[in-house]
Design a protein around this motif. Structure first.
Motif, PDB file in Angstrom:
ATOM      1  N   ALA A 211       0.833  -1.203   0.000  1.00 45.71           N
ATOM      2  CA  ALA A 211       0.000   0.000   0.000  1.00 45.71           C
ATOM      3  C   ALA A 211       0.867   1.254   0.000  1.00 45.71           C
ATOM      4  CB  ALA A 211      -0.931  -0.009   1.208  1.00 45.71           C
ATOM      5  N   GLN A 212       1.987   1.222   0.725  1.00 40.05           N
ATOM      6  CA  GLN A 212       2.904   2.363   0.756  1.00 40.05           C
ATOM      7  C   GLN A 212       3.517   2.617  -0.620  1.00 40.05           C
ATOM      8  OE1 GLN A 212       5.721   1.349   3.812  1.00 40.05           O
ATOM      9  NE2 GLN A 212       4.252   1.640   5.482  1.00 40.05           N
ATOM     10  N   SER A 213       3.573   1.597  -1.458  1.00 45.48           N
ATOM     11  CA  SER A 213       4.133   1.723  -2.808  1.00 45.48           C
ATOM     12  C   SER A 213       3.050   1.940  -3.858  1.00 45.48           C
ATOM     13  CB  SER A 213       4.949   0.473  -3.163  1.00 45.48           C
ATOM     14  OG  SER A 213       6.009   0.281  -2.250  1.00 45.48           O
ATOM     15  N   GLY A 214       1.817   2.163  -3.419  1.00 45.67           N
ATOM     16  CA  GLY A 214       0.730   2.418  -4.360  1.00 45.67           C
ATOM     17  C   GLY A 214       0.165   1.179  -5.019  1.00 45.67           C
ATOM     18  N   ILE A 215       0.381   0.005  -4.414  1.00 49.08           N
ATOM     19  CA  ILE A 215      -0.122  -1.246  -4.971  1.00 49.08           C
ATOM     20  C   ILE A 215      -1.189  -1.800  -4.035  1.00 49.08           C
ATOM     21  CG2 ILE A 215       0.459  -3.605  -5.663  1.00 49.08           C
ATOM     22  CD1 ILE A 215       3.304  -2.623  -6.227  1.00 49.08           C
ATOM     23  N   ALA A 216      -2.387  -1.968  -4.542  1.00 52.16           N
ATOM     24  CA  ALA A 216      -3.486  -2.496  -3.728  1.00 52.16           C
ATOM     25  C   ALA A 216      -3.386  -4.013  -3.657  1.00 52.16           C
ATOM     26  CB  ALA A 216      -4.826  -2.085  -4.327  1.00 52.16           C
ATOM     27  N   ALA A 217      -3.458  -4.543  -2.453  1.00 56.09           N
ATOM     28  CA  ALA A 217      -3.392  -5.994  -2.244  1.00 56.09           C
ATOM     29  C   ALA A 217      -4.546  -6.403  -1.338  1.00 56.09           C
ATOM     30  CB  ALA A 217      -2.058  -6.407  -1.624  1.00 56.09           C
ATOM     31  N   GLU A 218      -4.992  -7.633  -1.507  1.00 53.46           N
ATOM     32  CA  GLU A 218      -6.125  -8.148  -0.738  1.00 53.46           C
ATOM     33  C   GLU A 218      -5.684  -9.351   0.088  1.00 53.46           C
ATOM     34  OE1 GLU A 218     -10.662  -9.896  -1.526  1.00 53.46           O
ATOM     35  OE2 GLU A 218      -9.350  -9.342  -3.198  1.00 53.46           O
ATOM     36  N   LYS A 219      -6.108  -9.382   1.342  1.00 54.22           N
ATOM     37  CA  LYS A 219      -5.835 -10.512   2.244  1.00 54.22           C
ATOM     38  C   LYS A 219      -7.042 -11.436   2.226  1.00 54.22           C
ATOM     39  CE  LYS A 219      -6.157 -10.053   6.728  1.00 54.22           C
ATOM     40  NZ  LYS A 219      -5.892  -9.661   8.131  1.00 54.22           N
ATOM     41  N   VAL A 220      -6.813 -12.691   1.811  1.00 60.75           N
ATOM     42  CA  VAL A 220      -7.910 -13.648   1.680  1.00 60.75           C
ATOM     43  C   VAL A 220      -7.607 -14.875   2.538  1.00 60.75           C
ATOM     44  CG1 VAL A 220      -9.256 -15.078   0.082  1.00 60.75           C
ATOM     45  CG2 VAL A 220      -8.347 -12.865  -0.671  1.00 60.75           C
ATOM     46  N   PRO A 221      -8.494 -15.244   3.459  1.00 56.26           N
ATOM     47  CA  PRO A 221      -8.231 -16.437   4.284  1.00 56.26           C
ATOM     48  C   PRO A 221      -8.271 -17.721   3.467  1.00 56.26           C
ATOM     49  CG  PRO A 221     -10.440 -15.580   4.682  1.00 56.26           C
ATOM     50  CD  PRO A 221      -9.761 -14.581   3.801  1.00 56.26           C
ATOM     51  N   VAL A 222      -7.406 -18.654   3.827  1.00 51.51           N
ATOM     52  CA  VAL A 222      -7.394 -19.982   3.198  1.00 51.51           C
ATOM     53  C   VAL A 222      -8.377 -20.865   3.965  1.00 51.51           C
ATOM     54  CG1 VAL A 222      -5.997 -22.009   2.657  1.00 51.51           C
ATOM     55  CG2 VAL A 222      -5.010 -19.716   2.455  1.00 51.51           C
ATOM     56  N   ALA A 223      -9.222 -21.557   3.244  1.00 49.31           N
ATOM     57  CA  ALA A 223     -10.267 -22.360   3.863  1.00 49.31           C
ATOM     58  C   ALA A 223      -9.689 -23.424   4.793  1.00 49.31           C
ATOM     59  CB  ALA A 223     -11.125 -23.028   2.787  1.00 49.31           C
ATOM     60  N   LYS A 224     -10.316 -23.589   5.945  1.00 46.46           N
ATOM     61  CA  LYS A 224      -9.991 -24.634   6.913  1.00 46.46           C
ATOM     62  C   LYS A 224      -8.557 -24.529   7.431  1.00 46.46           C
ATOM     63  CE  LYS A 224     -13.311 -27.907   4.944  1.00 46.46           C
ATOM     64  NZ  LYS A 224     -13.510 -29.272   4.380  1.00 46.46           N
ATOM     65  N   SER A 225      -8.056 -23.312   7.591  1.00 46.18           N
ATOM     66  CA  SER A 225      -6.713 -23.115   8.151  1.00 46.18           C
ATOM     67  C   SER A 225      -6.641 -21.710   8.729  1.00 46.18           C
ATOM     68  CB  SER A 225      -5.627 -23.313   7.092  1.00 46.18           C
ATOM     69  OG  SER A 225      -5.578 -22.213   6.209  1.00 46.18           O
ATOM     70  N   ASP A 226      -5.536 -21.427   9.424  1.00 43.17           N
ATOM     71  CA  ASP A 226      -5.322 -20.084   9.959  1.00 43.17           C
ATOM     72  C   ASP A 226      -4.351 -19.297   9.079  1.00 43.17           C
ATOM     73  OD1 ASP A 226      -3.091 -21.577  10.474  1.00 43.17           O
ATOM     74  OD2 ASP A 226      -2.841 -20.918  12.549  1.00 43.17           O
ATOM     75  N   LYS A 227      -4.190 -19.735   7.833  1.00 45.60           N
ATOM     76  CA  LYS A 227      -3.288 -19.068   6.899  1.00 45.60           C
ATOM     77  C   LYS A 227      -4.077 -18.172   5.944  1.00 45.60           C
ATOM     78  CE  LYS A 227       0.300 -21.387   8.435  1.00 45.60           C
ATOM     79  NZ  LYS A 227       1.403 -20.742   9.175  1.00 45.60           N
ATOM     80  N   TYR A 228      -3.326 -17.350   5.206  1.00 41.36           N
ATOM     81  CA  TYR A 228      -3.953 -16.383   4.307  1.00 41.36           C
ATOM     82  C   TYR A 228      -3.241 -16.352   2.959  1.00 41.36           C
ATOM     83  CZ  TYR A 228      -6.478 -14.566   8.342  1.00 41.36           C
ATOM     84  OH  TYR A 228      -7.300 -14.445   9.429  1.00 41.36           O
ATOM     85  N   ARG A 229      -3.970 -15.838   1.959  1.00 40.74           N
ATOM     86  CA  ARG A 229      -3.405 -15.592   0.633  1.00 40.74           C
ATOM     87  C   ARG A 229      -3.302 -14.086   0.409  1.00 40.74           C
ATOM     88  NH1 ARG A 229      -6.615 -17.635  -3.978  1.00 40.74           N
ATOM     89  NH2 ARG A 229      -8.420 -16.897  -2.804  1.00 40.74           N
ATOM     90  N   VAL A 230      -2.408 -13.694  -0.504  1.00 42.65           N
ATOM     91  CA  VAL A 230      -2.280 -12.298  -0.904  1.00 42.65           C
ATOM     92  C   VAL A 230      -2.608 -12.209  -2.391  1.00 42.65           C
ATOM     93  CG1 VAL A 230      -0.766 -10.294  -1.083  1.00 42.65           C
ATOM     94  CG2 VAL A 230      -0.501 -11.884   0.831  1.00 42.65           C
ATOM     95  N   ILE A 231      -3.605 -11.385  -2.720  1.00 40.73           N
ATOM     96  CA  ILE A 231      -4.060 -11.231  -4.097  1.00 40.73           C
ATOM     97  C   ILE A 231      -3.776  -9.808  -4.557  1.00 40.73           C
ATOM     98  CG2 ILE A 231      -6.014 -11.500  -5.673  1.00 40.73           C
ATOM     99  CD1 ILE A 231      -5.302 -14.059  -4.271  1.00 40.73           C
TER     100      ILE A 231
END
Length: 255
Positions: free
Chosen positions: A47-67
């Motif tokens: 975000a500080q570099s002007g790039i929008a990213a989305e945090k998406v949870p991974v199903a059935k885990s406590d991990k996440y994806r970055v889109i």
């Protein structure tokens, strides 16, 4: 094929499916199976570099994806590489010495201890401002018969932000490592530091925008904007025609 109400309905649904495909193709997965803390750091840096990213949870885990947007993928990789992200996950002593049901030998215990201390130190160093990557290697004295070979030694490898004065930090790092290892003198702690590549450190220019009807649209997305606008207009006209067709059909008397 005659043009009737069923044909019009099928065309409307086909247009909706095409719009979903166009929208879905705009996004690309950057990372997956990362802890939430690491993902939050990645999203903030982008975000500080002007790039929008989305945090998406991974199903059935406590991990996440970055889109991210597909057009931002290369720039995002460069920005994160310059910051040493995503950070490597380090094992802690509790994980290393989990009960396994097997009785380890003294040598295995020592190896696990050295590895655990190295991981703990590396995790600590990763929190220092300006340090983008690090590795810690520890060598303890070992016995051969009744002789003890060499003193405890440690080597620390650092990559740092070129704008950061790492020389002020090296004495503190030597002290930190020597205090964490029993019998290790600061004189036996070797620190090798090198700046992160200037090529990777370069921040990409912010994306160019065009204002269309009061809406800011990225230059490379203008065609998508007009395609979706045309699709929406076609959808509105099609639904209006379908509604009118239905009303007329209901009002037409049957002989």
């Amino acid at each position: 094929m005659p043009f009737n109400r069923d044909t019009l309905t099928a065309a409307v649904f086909a247009l909706l499916a095409a719009a979903l495909l166009v929208l879905g193709g705009c996004r690309q997965e950057l990372f997956r199976d990362l802890p939430e803390r690491g993902v939050n750091e990645i999203v903030a840096v982008l975000a500080q570099s002007g790039i929008a990213a989305e945090k998406v949870p991974v199903a059935k885990s406590d991990k996440y994806r970055v889109i991210v947007d597909a057009h931002d993928f290369a720039a995002a990789v460069g920005v994160l590489s310059a910051r040493g992200l995503p950070r490597r996950e380090h094992d802690n002593l509790g994980q290393i010495f989990q009960p396994s049901g097997l009785v380890p030998t003294p040598f295995e215990e020592q190896v696990r201890l050295v590895y655990g201390v190295s991981e703990e130190l590396s995790e600590t160093l990763s929190r220092f401002n300006g340090i983008t990557e690090n590795r810690v290697h520890i060598v303890l004295p070992h016995e051969v018969g009744r002789d003890i070979h060499h003193e405890a030694r440690a080597s620390v490898y650092l990559q740092y932000d070129p704008e950061f004065d790492v020389e002020l930090l090296i004495p503190r790092i030597r002290r930190l490592v020597s205090d964490a290892v029993d019998g290790l003198d600061t004189a036996n702690v070797e620190v090798l530091a090198e700046p992160r590549s200037q090529l990777l450190s370069a921040t990409p220019p912010p994306p160019a925008f065009r204002v269309i009807a009061g809406i800011g649209v990225r230059s490379e997305h203008v065609w998508r904007f007009f395609a979706l606008l045309a699709g929406v207009l076609f959808l509105v006209v099609s639904l209006s025609a379908l509604l009118a067709w239905t009303l007329i059909a209901r009002g037409t008397p049957r002989g």
